[in-house]
Enzyme design. Sequence first.
Site, PDB file in Angstrom:
ATOM      1  N   ASP A   4       0.854  -1.185   0.000  1.00  0.00           N
ATOM      2  CA  ASP A   4       0.000   0.000   0.000  1.00  0.00           C
ATOM      3  C   ASP A   4       0.891   1.236   0.000  1.00  0.00           C
ATOM      4  O   ASP A   4       2.073   1.162   0.337  1.00  0.00           O
ATOM      5  CB  ASP A   4      -0.927   0.011   1.216  1.00  0.00           C
ATOM      6  CG  ASP A   4      -2.111   0.964   1.045  1.00  0.00           C
ATOM      7  OD1 ASP A   4      -2.248   1.554  -0.046  1.00  0.00           O
ATOM      8  OD2 ASP A   4      -2.888   1.136   1.998  1.00  0.00           O
ATOM      9  N   GLU A   7       6.531   5.004  -9.808  1.00  0.00           N
ATOM     10  CA  GLU A   7       5.791   3.898  -9.218  1.00  0.00           C
ATOM     11  C   GLU A   7       6.753   3.006  -8.419  1.00  0.00           C
ATOM     12  O   GLU A   7       7.971   3.190  -8.442  1.00  0.00           O
ATOM     13  CB  GLU A   7       5.097   3.081 -10.312  1.00  0.00           C
ATOM     14  CG  GLU A   7       4.049   3.880 -11.088  1.00  0.00           C
ATOM     15  CD  GLU A   7       2.942   4.407 -10.192  1.00  0.00           C
ATOM     16  OE1 GLU A   7       2.583   3.725  -9.220  1.00  0.00           O
ATOM     17  OE2 GLU A   7       2.450   5.508 -10.460  1.00  0.00           O
ATOM     18  N   ASP A  59      -2.920  -2.812  -2.614  1.00  0.00           N
ATOM     19  CA  ASP A  59      -3.952  -1.826  -2.282  1.00  0.00           C
ATOM     20  C   ASP A  59      -3.478  -0.450  -2.727  1.00  0.00           C
ATOM     21  O   ASP A  59      -2.322  -0.254  -3.098  1.00  0.00           O
ATOM     22  CB  ASP A  59      -4.212  -1.845  -0.768  1.00  0.00           C
ATOM     23  CG  ASP A  59      -5.592  -1.305  -0.417  1.00  0.00           C
ATOM     24  OD1 ASP A  59      -6.260  -0.736  -1.299  1.00  0.00           O
ATOM     25  OD2 ASP A  59      -6.002  -1.432   0.756  1.00  0.00           O
ATOM     26  N   HIS A  92      -0.737  -0.719   5.016  1.00  0.00           N
ATOM     27  CA  HIS A  92      -1.262   0.633   5.175  1.00  0.00           C
ATOM     28  C   HIS A  92      -0.781   1.254   6.492  1.00  0.00           C
ATOM     29  O   HIS A  92      -0.365   2.418   6.517  1.00  0.00           O
ATOM     30  CB  HIS A  92      -2.787   0.625   5.140  1.00  0.00           C
ATOM     31  CG  HIS A  92      -3.393   1.935   5.553  1.00  0.00           C
ATOM     32  ND1 HIS A  92      -3.368   3.050   4.745  1.00  0.00           N
ATOM     33  CD2 HIS A  92      -4.013   2.316   6.705  1.00  0.00           C
ATOM     34  CE1 HIS A  92      -3.947   4.065   5.373  1.00  0.00           C
ATOM     35  NE2 HIS A  92      -4.345   3.642   6.564  1.00  0.00           N
TER      36      HIS A  92
END
Length: 827
Positions: free
Chosen positions: A597, A635, A667, A802
């Site tokens: 994430d 990225e 995610d 996350h």
Amino acid sequence: MALVVMGLAEPLAGVVLAEKTGLVLEWRIYQLLAWLSSVWEQVTLEEKGEWSRTEILKLNQLILLIKREPQVGHYPSKPTTTPLKQKNKDWQLYQYVCEFDPPIDSRKLRKGLVGEHADRLFRFYLFDGMHLYSATKLADEVTEFVATRKYDDERIRVSIKRVSELAPYSETRLHVYNVMMRQILADLEMKEVQRAYFSPKGAVVLRNHNLEIWPGFKTSILQYEDQILLNLDISHKVLRTDSVLDTLYLIYNNCGKDFNRLKDLATKQLVGEIVMTRYNDKTYRIDDIAWNIHPTNTFQKRGEDVTYRDYYKNAYGVEIHDNQQPMLVSRCKRRDQREGAPELLYLLPELCTRTGLDDGMRANFNLMKDMGKHTRLDPNRRHEKMHVFRQSIDQNSKATNRLTGWGMQYSRDLVTLTGRQLPSEVILLGSKKTATASRQADWGGELRGNLYTTVPVANWVVVYSRQHEPVLQNFFNCINRVAPPMGIQFAPPKKAAVENTSIAAFLDAIRSTLDRSVQLILIVLPTNKKDMYDAIKKQCCVEAPVVTQCVTFNTLKKDRGLMSVVSKIVIQINCKLAGEAWALDIPLKSAMVVGIDTYHDSSKKGRSVGGFVASLNKTFTRYYSETIFQSSMQELIDGLKLAMNNALKKYHAVNGSLPNRIIVYRDGVGDGQLPVVVEHEVNQIIAGTLSLGKDYKPMVTVIVVKKRISTKFFAPGDRGSLANPPPGTVVDNTVTKRESYDFFLVSQSVNQGTVTPSHYNVIWDTSNLQPDHIQKLTYKLCHLYYNWPGTIRVPAPCQYAHKLAFLTGQSLHRSPHESLSDKLFFL
């Protein structure tokens, strides 16, 4: 649907592989597809390297479509979608190109010139400045007319050329449908705010909180399995009833009328906020505050100097009351600048209201409770509002005429489909005890017994303010009552009392007590201020690594519910020290699950941090973690390759072997980023395995997880009512995409409102796992997040990734120390 391989290597180029009708594949075709799938999975990476990246991904995507056959279902459900139908089967949609002589740069002007004559040529049309779409087929391939440019009376020759008849399921046709839907919403006098439409007439005012709630809808028309559907979701926009100028007054008074502090605090609080100008209901982002520009300053309008004060009075009939207020600065988008808009717009705070909620409002229990009465809609209220929306279209002559003119109609009913409910999971606890997840997928009441595995806390330190010492003894007593039944032994802590509540004093106390034998430092924070929390986490996660547990004094001083709070703290401490609260039976052997994430770095504009976690054991309860920093234009490419390689080495060190399967849950991917993930990140994940030996070729599955979706599902309730689907509901038909291997999973239960499923898109798969196996594994992983004794919306690896990215981006701004990489220190 026809599956066609386009642009592949020569032996397969242009071959129609299958015709799929319903859920049945002709047996011979299926055999061919199965053979192709097996051959592909035996092709080495070196052989694949001779093909282009795009060719490889297209063939893999085809094989995913072969595997994605929907599973037999038994659970009826209604999604929040309705079919879009053509009244006339012979109805066609035509695309035209408009050319101007002399050329016209302004899109707004091009629309005006075409609009002079288009109404007599087309009953209904859409024109985006270059392409025109209509159901009307002009007699001539090229139609010309002359229009007059108003500001200089120059005559412009306009040519409208018919270029194509749009295919029924083309992306362009779907784009036209969506534009048409937005026009219908405008016919209903709804206002567009950030891609959704809201009704000012239906606003609900919360006078006690200076808030106003606009009800509205988000719409999307897309091609699904075998039909075009309108996805309709209810949305709400929160607006302040006070102005930005009121906010500036409040800040000014709170900072002792210190102008320099006002500028500093106002910039921090307002820059980046979205505001609405009530005179035209448009939204803007505040990019700066111009303290030296006021309503009495002038700007150029058609060659004349006009004051901002006079402009708003003449254009909108608005009187400005404060001539000393600064101006808010909003930077126009580059597209608008090309159309003639200025680079910077100046807005009056007096005429702007803020949108959304700040952190202080979200922490206000009464506010959130009052707002939830209007925004948290259960399935029956949500369905009722959708029905009212459908009726409002029928009762609006503009909207019905528009639909009739385009030869379209909406179904009066929602789509009905069949889903499946996965079985409840058995929760494994310590001393060979088990528990079964309830219908709400919650087992919190079972954790009073032994945890699955525990770590004794033999050497730990408590850092606190001396003035809070009387409260701490009660906290220690609660730990001694809660921990032993769970199987955790806490030795008496070493206490470090701080004489004042400064950040420096707390950091000095931590440094003075820290040595290699300390397992844990528990810090009792005097307040919940972010700067102290950030400083402590940076000290203990980066500079002098040690597991920490922060708890605020306000939390500990409340006697009511303290035992429950302490139970959660004890469980969290155990998991941070590499213990396991519970586990599940995982049938997969020699497998690793990975969560990825991203989160923005609050310390540096344009930089974000990627969180990467990978399991280290067979129950997927222990993890290796790593962070990757990247610019907004980059990225997770090179860093992801290294992270995967490091995770596999750690797995080998723990288990003595490498995993045969790697299942990655990615995610934080928007629709626009999906091609980047498919084309670049998948290659990096695979490349991360190559340096571990030529003979190591693990089976890899990559699944993109999406939480922010508009799709909802309604299940049959009692006496004809609707209810939320229970946890474990899977939908992999009807509302999934015909070109994707995807499914929806409802993994949690909600007490209020309508549950939102998560969407899973398998973008790469060489694992030989059946769709049912992937769905069951995904649901199992939703049980393994240790901050909550129940299921969560996404698999645990995603949530852990996350949490890691959030902590790093919000507090650390640097990579955590590698000595913490095998612990869940970020919980």
